[in-house]
Each structure stands twice: as structure tokens, then as C-alpha cells.
Design a protein around this motif. Structure first.
Motif, PDB file in Angstrom:
ATOM      1  N   VAL A  39       0.882  -1.117   0.039  1.00 34.15           N
ATOM      2  CA  VAL A  39       0.233   0.118   0.022  1.00 34.15           C
ATOM      3  C   VAL A  39       1.463   1.215   0.716  1.00 34.15           C
ATOM      4  CG1 VAL A  39      -1.836   1.419   1.562  1.00 34.15           C
ATOM      5  CG2 VAL A  39      -2.305  -1.252   0.813  1.00 34.15           C
ATOM      6  N   LEU A  40       1.491   1.472   0.600  1.00 33.82           N
ATOM      7  CA  LEU A  40       2.852   2.413   0.627  1.00 33.82           C
ATOM      8  C   LEU A  40       3.213   2.431  -0.537  1.00 33.82           C
ATOM      9  CD1 LEU A  40       3.782   2.067   4.185  1.00 33.82           C
ATOM     10  CD2 LEU A  40       2.442   3.859   4.014  1.00 33.82           C
ATOM     11  N   ILE A  52      -4.399   3.950   5.751  1.00 33.28           N
ATOM     12  CA  ILE A  52      -3.150   5.075   5.653  1.00 33.28           C
ATOM     13  C   ILE A  52      -4.109   5.475   4.802  1.00 33.28           C
ATOM     14  CG2 ILE A  52      -1.174   5.117   3.520  1.00 33.28           C
ATOM     15  CD1 ILE A  52      -2.105   1.287   5.085  1.00 33.28           C
ATOM     16  N   ASP A  53      -3.687   6.991   4.553  1.00 32.71           N
ATOM     17  CA  ASP A  53      -4.752   8.035   4.064  1.00 32.71           C
ATOM     18  C   ASP A  53      -3.012   9.164   2.985  1.00 32.71           C
ATOM     19  OD1 ASP A  53      -6.679   7.375   5.343  1.00 32.71           O
ATOM     20  OD2 ASP A  53      -7.235   8.889   6.352  1.00 32.71           O
ATOM     21  N   ARG A 112     -12.326   7.867   0.385  1.00 34.84           N
ATOM     22  CA  ARG A 112     -12.231   9.085  -0.098  1.00 34.84           C
ATOM     23  C   ARG A 112     -11.794   9.919   1.340  1.00 34.84           C
ATOM     24  NH1 ARG A 112      -9.780  12.048  -4.173  1.00 34.84           N
ATOM     25  NH2 ARG A 112     -11.217  11.611  -5.364  1.00 34.84           N
ATOM     26  N   ALA A 113     -10.033  10.422   1.892  1.00 35.78           N
ATOM     27  CA  ALA A 113      -9.486  10.689   2.838  1.00 35.78           C
ATOM     28  C   ALA A 113      -9.870  12.096   3.378  1.00 35.78           C
ATOM     29  CB  ALA A 113      -7.781  10.304   2.299  1.00 35.78           C
ATOM     30  N   ALA A 114      -9.488  12.397   4.392  1.00 29.01           N
ATOM     31  CA  ALA A 114      -9.927  13.987   4.282  1.00 29.01           C
ATOM     32  C   ALA A 114      -8.544  14.230   3.890  1.00 29.01           C
ATOM     33  CB  ALA A 114      -9.966  13.998   6.585  1.00 29.01           C
ATOM     34  N   MET A 115      -7.249  13.900   3.541  1.00 24.42           N
ATOM     35  CA  MET A 115      -6.729  14.997   3.099  1.00 24.42           C
ATOM     36  C   MET A 115      -6.538  15.209   1.658  1.00 24.42           C
ATOM     37  SD  MET A 115      -3.320  12.694   5.096  1.00 24.42           S
ATOM     38  CE  MET A 115      -2.044  13.508   4.338  1.00 24.42           C
ATOM     39  N   GLY A 116      -7.526  13.941   1.621  1.00 23.72           N
ATOM     40  CA  GLY A 116      -8.749  14.734  -0.229  1.00 23.72           C
ATOM     41  C   GLY A 116      -7.712  13.395  -1.176  1.00 23.72           C
ATOM     42  N   GLY A 117      -7.412  12.464  -0.546  1.00 24.82           N
ATOM     43  CA  GLY A 117      -6.396  11.554  -1.469  1.00 24.82           C
ATOM     44  C   GLY A 117      -7.639  10.348  -1.484  1.00 24.82           C
ATOM     45  N   ALA A 118      -6.900   9.398  -1.392  1.00 28.85           N
ATOM     46  CA  ALA A 118      -7.906   8.009  -0.944  1.00 28.85           C
ATOM     47  C   ALA A 118      -6.893   7.180   0.100  1.00 28.85           C
ATOM     48  CB  ALA A 118      -6.839   6.074  -2.191  1.00 28.85           C
ATOM     49  N   SER A 119      -8.033   6.372   1.226  1.00 28.76           N
ATOM     50  CA  SER A 119      -8.098   6.739   1.878  1.00 28.76           C
ATOM     51  C   SER A 119      -8.408   4.741   2.314  1.00 28.76           C
ATOM     52  CB  SER A 119      -9.179   7.010   2.942  1.00 28.76           C
ATOM     53  OG  SER A 119      -8.493   6.450   4.498  1.00 28.76           O
ATOM     54  N   ILE A 120      -7.004   4.344   2.575  1.00 24.30           N
ATOM     55  CA  ILE A 120      -6.941   2.714   2.947  1.00 24.30           C
ATOM     56  C   ILE A 120      -7.205   2.053   4.066  1.00 24.30           C
ATOM     57  CG2 ILE A 120      -6.023   0.731   1.784  1.00 24.30           C
ATOM     58  CD1 ILE A 120      -5.063   2.216  -0.639  1.00 24.30           C
ATOM     59  N   VAL A 121      -7.989   1.412   4.088  1.00 26.68           N
ATOM     60  CA  VAL A 121      -8.857   0.674   5.532  1.00 26.68           C
ATOM     61  C   VAL A 121      -8.093  -1.258   5.863  1.00 26.68           C
ATOM     62  CG1 VAL A 121      -9.730   0.776   7.715  1.00 26.68           C
ATOM     63  CG2 VAL A 121      -9.382   2.199   6.197  1.00 26.68           C
ATOM     64  N   MET A 122      -7.469  -1.534   6.443  1.00 25.54           N
ATOM     65  CA  MET A 122      -6.833  -2.734   6.322  1.00 25.54           C
ATOM     66  C   MET A 122      -7.609  -3.413   8.032  1.00 25.54           C
ATOM     67  SD  MET A 122      -3.160  -3.597   5.330  1.00 25.54           S
ATOM     68  CE  MET A 122      -3.540  -4.668   5.550  1.00 25.54           C
TER      69      MET A 122
END
Length: 473
Positions: free
Chosen positions: A349-350, A378-379, A424-434
Motif C-alpha cells: 500500500v505504501l 493509510i491516507d 476518500r481521505a480527509a487529506m483529499g486523496g485515497a483512504s485505504i483501511v485494512m
């Protein structure tokens, strides 16, 4: 089998040493008993002679003694019915004690009797058949006893040696298997104490070999990760260079050479990156197979894995001037996932964050626990993921890659009963949750937290669930 033969020979020798003298002793006992019986008979007749009984009294005594004794007068011819000759009678007459002499067919017991001024000799004959009575029976009994002893010793030794031989054979087979490369073979120590200790030592040796090989592969994977950091930076720098298209007609020769050099650089970096990825995947697969073979060891601290991997990625983040933050990784968070598997999923992911977001885009890694579940989020502040469903399908990618990164994370999460969600992440990009199961608790239904639901617009979702998904600890 050789041990059984050796035992049989040893036992047979021991039986002969003890049983042969015993047989001769029993034979002598039988002869002594027969001679003693003859002595009693001669004593009976001698008593009748000494008491002055007449011919009828002596005849009665002889009859009482079984009719065997015969009375001889020394100096005269031997009486009829006797076995002793005149010389034996004369020699016995001068002996103060009774004598036993060998004659044809047996032995005679001679006793001297004084009757007034006369000297008489009483003879009792004992035939060989009486002397050797029961001797043959005793020898057969002793022979049978020897056979029983030898057979019993062979059976007992065979039973005792069978365990020893089997233990030694198992140890040899296991050693040959390890020599052929099968490090998973183990033995159940048994047999004598020495072989049992050797068995335990062999198992410890095999465990050390497996551990050494696993550590070596993990070291190779770690070194490959360290190579990936400058390699990723080189690739990003190469992508920032001018185009490498040489088909434009109005380019100068120097410009064509320069663009060809850029193309070669990019090709070499791509090839090197593929080799490093192949090396990482190979070593990780070997470690994963080892973990799969021992499921009881498939437990790790998610916080420790996050801290370790962020220490690795921080160097590249610093080179690209990315701001990052790690949240919730300061306390122990156990999850039922092998350490190498969770590290591979987080790296996948990173790696996508560094590969598909602009340089300088910030990102955040957060750990949180609730109701039996652990959320690894990971946002990033990149462009986001337009089609989350497609991105989670194996081999599907919107960026031209292999599309296996998010699938690795999904498989790791599903192995614990959880899942992976993209939003969608609060930072504006993708928000991936495992979403991973908490090893210290019994998970409840994950749908309560809104971490696995997909396909609904953000405005239709529960704000409380969104706070759980994107909240900061």
C-alpha cells in the motif's frame, strides 16, 4: 538379527557352563543313593550274622534285603551268585571299613563281619541300570531348560533391541532426509537414553537450520527493501527527465543521443526494479510458506510492524519532501497475521502511495482498535482512486502496474476474517483501511464500523462511522 544370534550364542555357552556340571552332579547323586541302598542291605545281613542267627535267620535277613546280598568266606572260592572274585573278597576282608569296587555290569558293596573267630564278607551288587536310573531324564530336563533359556534370552533381547534398532533407523532416515534438503522432517525420540538425547539434539539442529534459512531469506528481503528506496528515487528522477522519444525529425544528433541515454536509464531502472521485486517476492514467499506450515506462530504486533516499515519508508519520504504522520503505533496491537505477511501488505500500500502520488504529497498511517477489530489505515493527499472496486480486483490497475498491491493487502486482511475498503481521505486523496481481527478479543460484525461497505456515496454514510474510519487517535 545379528544381535539375536550373538545373544543366542552367549546364552548357550552360559547354559553349558552351568548345566553340564549340574548334570554330572545329579548323576553322582543317583549313584551315591544306589550305593547307600546297597550298604543298608549289607548292614541288614551283617546284623543277622553278628547276632548269631542261624542259617534260617540269615536267609530271612537276605530275603528282607531283597535277595541281593551274598555271604563270602575269605580264603575260599567265591560263593555262587556273587559278582566279586576271590581277590576282591580277600582284599575287602582285611579292610576295617566297607568298600565299593567296580565289577562287570556295575559295582559291589563289600562289608567285613567278625563272627567269633571267623571273618565273613557280605556282598551287595548294584547293576549299572540302577546306578544310572533317572540320569537320562535329568539330562533331557537340563537340555530343555537350556533351550528355554536360550530362546527366552533371544526373544527378550530381540524385543529390547527392536526399539533401539528402530530408533537408530529413524534417526538415520531423518538425517538422510535433511541431507537431501527436507528441513521439515522431525523424529519422535525413543529408545535408550543416549538415542533419546541424540533425537532431541537432532530436532534442535533441524529447528536451528530452518531458523537460519528463514533469517537469511528475511535478511535478503530487507536488503532488497533497502535497495528499493534509492531505486524508487532514481525512477522518480528518471521520470522527471525530458521525454525519450527520438522519432521527431528536427532533433539534433546530440539531442537524439541524449534522449537515447534517458531511455536506457529508464529501461535499466525498470529492469533493476523488476529484479528487486522478484527477489523480494521470492524470499517473502519462502518465509510465508514457513509461516503457513506453523500456524501457531502466525501472530505479530501490528504496531511494531508499522514502526519498523515506517522507519524504512521515512528515508524515501524525506528525499521526496513528503510530510507523514504515524498514529496509534505506540502500544502493542496483536493481530493473527504473520509478521512478514503484514509487512508485505503494508509495503504494497505504501509503495502505491509513493508511486502514484506526486512528490511532496503527504500521507498518514494510523492504527486503531475497537470491538475486536484492528483498523490499519493509510491516507494520502494524492489524486485518490476513481474506481475502488476495480482497484481491489487482482490484476486490475488504473495506473498501468500489475495491480497486485491492493490484492496482497486484501488477502492478508481476509485471512483474519476482515477486509479492505477504499474511500476518500480527509487529506483529499485515497483512504485505504485494512480491517484485521484483534488477537486479544473476539471480533463483532465489522459492518457496524463502516470499514467494509463500498459503493455508496459519502453523503449517505453515517458520520459516526466516518469518524471511526478517518479519526485520529
Amino acid at each position: 538379527m545379528r544381535l539375536a544370534y550373538t545373544t543366542a550364542a552367549t546364552t548357550a555357552v552360559a547354559a553349558l557352563v552351568f548345566l553340564v556340571p549340574l548334570g554330572w552332579s545329579l548323576r553322582d547323586d543317583h549313584r551315591d543313593a544306589a550305593v547307600a541302598e546297597a550298604a543298608e542291605r549289607t548292614a541288614t545281613v551283617a546284623g543277622a550274622l553278628v547276632s548269631g542267627a542261624g542259617e534260617k535267620g540269615v536267609a530271612a535277613a537276605i530275603t528282607q534285603a531283597g535277595g541281593v546280598p551274598v555271604v563270602h568266606t575269605p580264603g575260599l572260592a567265591a560263593s555262587s551268585g556273587g559278582r566279586a572274585d576271590a581277590a576282591l573278597i580277600d582284599r575287602a576282608a582285611v579292610e576295617p571299613e566297607p568298600t565299593v569296587e567296580d565289577v562287570d555290569g556295575g559295582v559291589v558293596h563289600l562289608r567285613t563281619v567278625k563272627v567269633g573267630d571267623r571273618t565273613l564278607v557280605v556282598e551287595a551288587f548294584v547293576p549299572d541300570s540302577v546306578l544310572d536310573r533317572n540320569t537320562a531324564r535329568d539330562w533331557w530336563l537340563l537340555l530343555g531348560l537350556a533351550v528355554v533359556l536360550v530362546g527366552g534370552a533371544v526373544v527378550v533381547v530381540d524385543r529390547l533391541a527392536r526399539g533401539t534398532v528402530d530408533s537408530a533407523r529413524n534417526l538415520v532416515d531423518a538425517a538422510l532426509a535433511v541431507g537431501d534438503g527436507d528441513l521439515e522432517v522431525r523424529i519422535s525420540p525413543s529408545g535408550p537414553r543416549e538415542l533419546t538425547e541424540v533425537g532431541y539434539a537432532f530436532n534442535r539442529m533441524a529447528d536451528r537450520l530452518v531458523t537460519s534459512r528463514t533469517d537469511e531469506r528475511e535478511l535478503v528481503a530487507d536488503l532488497s527493501h533497502r535497495l528499493r528506496t534509492p531505486l524508487t528515487a532514481l525512477r522518480l528522477d528518471a521520470e522527471a527527465l525530458d521525454p525519450d522519444d527520438t522519432q521527431i525529425i528536427d532533433l539534433t544528433a546530440d539531442e537524439v543521443d541524449r534522449r537515447r541515454g534517458i531511455r536506457r536509464i529508464r529501461t535499466a531502472i525498470t529492469t533493476l526494479e523488476d529484479e528487486v521485486n522478484n527477489l523480494i517476492n521470492t524470499t517473502r514467499q519462502a518465509v510465508a510458506d514457513r509461516v503457513a506450515a506453523e500456524p501457531e506462530d502466525g501472530l505479530c504486533d501490528a504496531s511494531e510492524v508499522v514502526r519498523e516499515r515506517m522507519m524504512f519508508w521515512s528515508a524515501l519520504a524525506s528525499d521526496q519532501e513528503r510530510q507523514y504522520r504515524v498514529v496509534g503505533a505506540h502500544v502493542r496491537v496483536p493481530v493473527p497475521v504473520a509478521r512478514a505477511e503484514l509487512a508485505a501488505a503494508l509495503d504494497a500500500v505504501l509503495g502505491n502511495v509513493f508511486r502514484y502520488t506526486p512528490q511532496g504529497a503527504a500521507f498518514e498511517v494510523a492504527l486503531s482498535r475497537r470491538d475486536g477489530w484492528v483498523a490499519l489505515r493509510i491516507d494520502d493527499a494524492g489524486p485518490g482512486i476513481g474506481d475502488p472496486e476495480r482497484a481491489l480486483r487482482r490484476g486490475q490497475s488504473q495506473q498501468g502496474s500489475t495491480g497486485l498491491g491492493l490484492d496482497i493487502a486484501r488477502r492478508v486482511a481476509q485471512a483474519t476474517g476482515g477486509s479492505v475498503s477504499i474511500d476518500r481521505a480527509a487529506m483529499g486523496g485515497a483512504s485505504i483501511v485494512m480491517l484485521l481481527a484483534d488477537a486479544d478479543a473476539t471480533p463483532k460484525q465489522p459492518s457496524r464500523f463502516g470499514l467494509v461497505g463500498r459503493g455508496r456515496p459519502a453523503k449517505d454514510r453515517d458520520p459516526e462511522r466516518r469518524r471511526w474510519q478517518r479519526g485520529r487517535e
